[in-house]
Design an enzyme around this catalytic site. Structure first.
Site, PDB file in Angstrom:
ATOM      1  N   ASN A   1     -12.499  -3.105   3.145  1.00  0.00           N
ATOM      2  CA  ASN A   1     -13.474  -2.019   3.138  1.00  0.00           C
ATOM      3  C   ASN A   1     -14.408  -2.228   1.955  1.00  0.00           C
ATOM      4  O   ASN A   1     -13.949  -2.383   0.817  1.00  0.00           O
ATOM      5  CB  ASN A   1     -12.764  -0.672   3.020  1.00  0.00           C
ATOM      6  CG  ASN A   1     -11.857  -0.397   4.213  1.00  0.00           C
ATOM      7  OD1 ASN A   1     -12.157  -0.799   5.330  1.00  0.00           O
ATOM      8  ND2 ASN A   1     -10.744   0.265   3.984  1.00  0.00           N
TER       9      ASN A   1
ATOM     10  N   VAL B   1     -10.894   2.672  -3.448  1.00  0.00           N
ATOM     11  CA  VAL B   1     -10.603   2.074  -4.752  1.00  0.00           C
ATOM     12  C   VAL B   1     -11.599   0.932  -4.970  1.00  0.00           C
ATOM     13  O   VAL B   1     -11.650  -0.014  -4.181  1.00  0.00           O
ATOM     14  CB  VAL B   1      -9.150   1.549  -4.816  1.00  0.00           C
ATOM     15  CG1 VAL B   1      -8.881   0.916  -6.179  1.00  0.00           C
ATOM     16  CG2 VAL B   1      -8.156   2.680  -4.553  1.00  0.00           C
TER      17      VAL B   1
ATOM     18  N   HIS C   1      -6.685  -5.739   2.897  1.00  0.00           N
ATOM     19  CA  HIS C   1      -5.516  -5.103   3.518  1.00  0.00           C
ATOM     20  C   HIS C   1      -4.890  -6.104   4.492  1.00  0.00           C
ATOM     21  O   HIS C   1      -5.599  -6.665   5.339  1.00  0.00           O
ATOM     22  CB  HIS C   1      -5.926  -3.879   4.336  1.00  0.00           C
ATOM     23  CG  HIS C   1      -6.468  -2.733   3.549  1.00  0.00           C
ATOM     24  ND1 HIS C   1      -5.747  -1.595   3.292  1.00  0.00           N
ATOM     25  CD2 HIS C   1      -7.683  -2.530   2.978  1.00  0.00           C
ATOM     26  CE1 HIS C   1      -6.489  -0.740   2.596  1.00  0.00           C
ATOM     27  NE2 HIS C   1      -7.678  -1.285   2.398  1.00  0.00           N
TER      28      HIS C   1
ATOM     29  N   HIS D   1     -10.235  -5.635  -2.570  1.00  0.00           N
ATOM     30  CA  HIS D   1      -8.885  -5.825  -2.031  1.00  0.00           C
ATOM     31  C   HIS D   1      -8.944  -6.095  -0.539  1.00  0.00           C
ATOM     32  O   HIS D   1      -9.831  -5.629   0.163  1.00  0.00           O
ATOM     33  CB  HIS D   1      -7.990  -4.621  -2.319  1.00  0.00           C
ATOM     34  CG  HIS D   1      -8.559  -3.318  -1.842  1.00  0.00           C
ATOM     35  ND1 HIS D   1      -9.502  -2.625  -2.558  1.00  0.00           N
ATOM     36  CD2 HIS D   1      -8.311  -2.584  -0.723  1.00  0.00           C
ATOM     37  CE1 HIS D   1      -9.811  -1.512  -1.910  1.00  0.00           C
ATOM     38  NE2 HIS D   1      -9.109  -1.473  -0.779  1.00  0.00           N
TER      39      HIS D   1
ATOM     40  N   ASP E   1       0.860  -1.186   0.000  1.00  0.00           N
ATOM     41  CA  ASP E   1       0.000   0.000   0.000  1.00  0.00           C
ATOM     42  C   ASP E   1       0.893   1.233   0.000  1.00  0.00           C
ATOM     43  O   ASP E   1       1.875   1.310   0.751  1.00  0.00           O
ATOM     44  CB  ASP E   1      -0.900  -0.019   1.256  1.00  0.00           C
ATOM     45  CG  ASP E   1      -2.018   1.015   1.188  1.00  0.00           C
ATOM     46  OD1 ASP E   1      -1.704   2.211   1.006  1.00  0.00           O
ATOM     47  OD2 ASP E   1      -3.184   0.638   1.327  1.00  0.00           O
ATOM     48  N   ILE E   2       0.558   2.188  -0.842  1.00  0.00           N
ATOM     49  CA  ILE E   2       1.406   3.379  -1.009  1.00  0.00           C
ATOM     50  C   ILE E   2       1.360   4.300   0.222  1.00  0.00           C
ATOM     51  O   ILE E   2       2.298   5.062   0.457  1.00  0.00           O
ATOM     52  CB  ILE E   2       0.977   4.132  -2.297  1.00  0.00           C
ATOM     53  CG1 ILE E   2       2.131   4.943  -2.882  1.00  0.00           C
ATOM     54  CG2 ILE E   2      -0.236   4.997  -2.084  1.00  0.00           C
ATOM     55  CD1 ILE E   2       1.862   5.431  -4.303  1.00  0.00           C
TER      56      ILE E   2
HETATM   57  P1  5GP Z   1      -9.522   1.353   0.521  1.00  0.00           P
HETATM   58  O1  5GP Z   1      -9.728   2.593   1.323  1.00  0.00           O
HETATM   59  O2  5GP Z   1     -10.221   1.420  -0.827  1.00  0.00           O
HETATM   60  O3  5GP Z   1      -9.833   0.094   1.269  1.00  0.00           O
HETATM   61  O4  5GP Z   1      -7.980   1.252   0.261  1.00  0.00           O
HETATM   62  C1  5GP Z   1      -7.338   1.687  -0.886  1.00  0.00           C
HETATM   63  C2  5GP Z   1      -5.861   1.695  -0.569  1.00  0.00           C
HETATM   64  O5  5GP Z   1      -5.150   1.866  -1.780  1.00  0.00           O
HETATM   65  C3  5GP Z   1      -5.447   2.833   0.367  1.00  0.00           C
HETATM   66  O6  5GP Z   1      -4.920   2.287   1.568  1.00  0.00           O
HETATM   67  C4  5GP Z   1      -4.397   3.586  -0.434  1.00  0.00           C
HETATM   68  O7  5GP Z   1      -3.300   3.995   0.348  1.00  0.00           O
HETATM   69  C5  5GP Z   1      -3.983   2.596  -1.507  1.00  0.00           C
HETATM   70  N1  5GP Z   1      -3.580   3.216  -2.742  1.00  0.00           N
HETATM   71  C6  5GP Z   1      -4.190   4.251  -3.371  1.00  0.00           C
HETATM   72  N2  5GP Z   1      -3.541   4.550  -4.505  1.00  0.00           N
HETATM   73  C7  5GP Z   1      -2.506   3.682  -4.607  1.00  0.00           C
HETATM   74  C8  5GP Z   1      -1.466   3.497  -5.589  1.00  0.00           C
HETATM   75  O8  5GP Z   1      -1.379   4.171  -6.600  1.00  0.00           O
HETATM   76  N3  5GP Z   1      -0.582   2.502  -5.350  1.00  0.00           N
HETATM   77  C9  5GP Z   1      -0.656   1.715  -4.228  1.00  0.00           C
HETATM   78  N4  5GP Z   1       0.285   0.770  -4.095  1.00  0.00           N
HETATM   79  N5  5GP Z   1      -1.614   1.862  -3.296  1.00  0.00           N
HETATM   80  C10 5GP Z   1      -2.522   2.830  -3.483  1.00  0.00           C
END
Ligand code: 5GP
Length: 135
Positions: free
Chosen positions: A86, A95, A101, A99, A30-31
């Site tokens: 999530n 996103v 985490h 996925h 995760d970035i």
């Molecule tokens: P969500 O909130 O949808 O469960 O998590 C999406 C995750 O994707 C976030 O923790 C965010 O930091 C990660 N993320 C967003 N953009 C990028 C990216 O371009 N590359 C990577 N590796 N992770 C990303």
């Protein structure tokens, strides 16, 4: 389904620190990590979240999570790990490609879990009944 950031990572159109890949899944860092080693496991099959993912893709995602979880623990010398998914905007999904985490935890990492609530008397039974009836 709209073309997401993670679909672009699968196609290698966007760079990512990939830690595992097989025919059905991809895992990358995760970035914006909650802790070092925070990894996202995604199915290659398009799905938005738990509500539309196929049984096969969900199984593949959890299989990969279990495969790489011990390696993440060893690599960052973690004391524990949270698995979080999530689903939908209200739950914090940003996103819209399914996925999982994998968040390594350390005894003193200061991350707080969500505050807990209390049920009113009889409320838990009523909620449980609604969930049974909604299946
Ligand atoms: P969500 O909130 O949808 O469960 O998590 C999406 C995750 O994707 C976030 O923790 C965010 O930091 C990660 N993320 C967003 N953009 C990028 C990216 O371009 N590359 C990577 N590796 N992770 C990303």
């Amino acid at each position: 389904m709209e073309d997401t950031l993670f679909a672009k990572i699968i196609r290698r159109e966007i760079p990512a620190d990939v830690v595992y890949e097989d025919d059905e899944t991809l895992a990358f860092l995760d970035i914006h990590p909650n802790n070092p080693g925070h990894t996202l496991v995604i199915p290659k099959e398009p799905a938005q979240n738990i509500f539309d993912i196929s049984d096969e893709a969900l199984s593949a995602m959890t299989r990969t999570a279990r495969k790489i979880a011990p390696a993440i623990m060893r690599a960052v010398d973690a004391d524990g790990m949270n698995l979080v998914m999530n689903n939908k905007k209200a739950a914090g999904q940003l996103v819209f490609h399914a996925h999982l985490h994998l968040i390594p935890r350390f005894a003193d990492d200061g991350l707080r879990s969500w505050p807990r609530k209390e049920y009113a008397p009889g409320e838990a039974g009523a909620v449980a009944e609604k969930i049974r009836a909604a299946q």
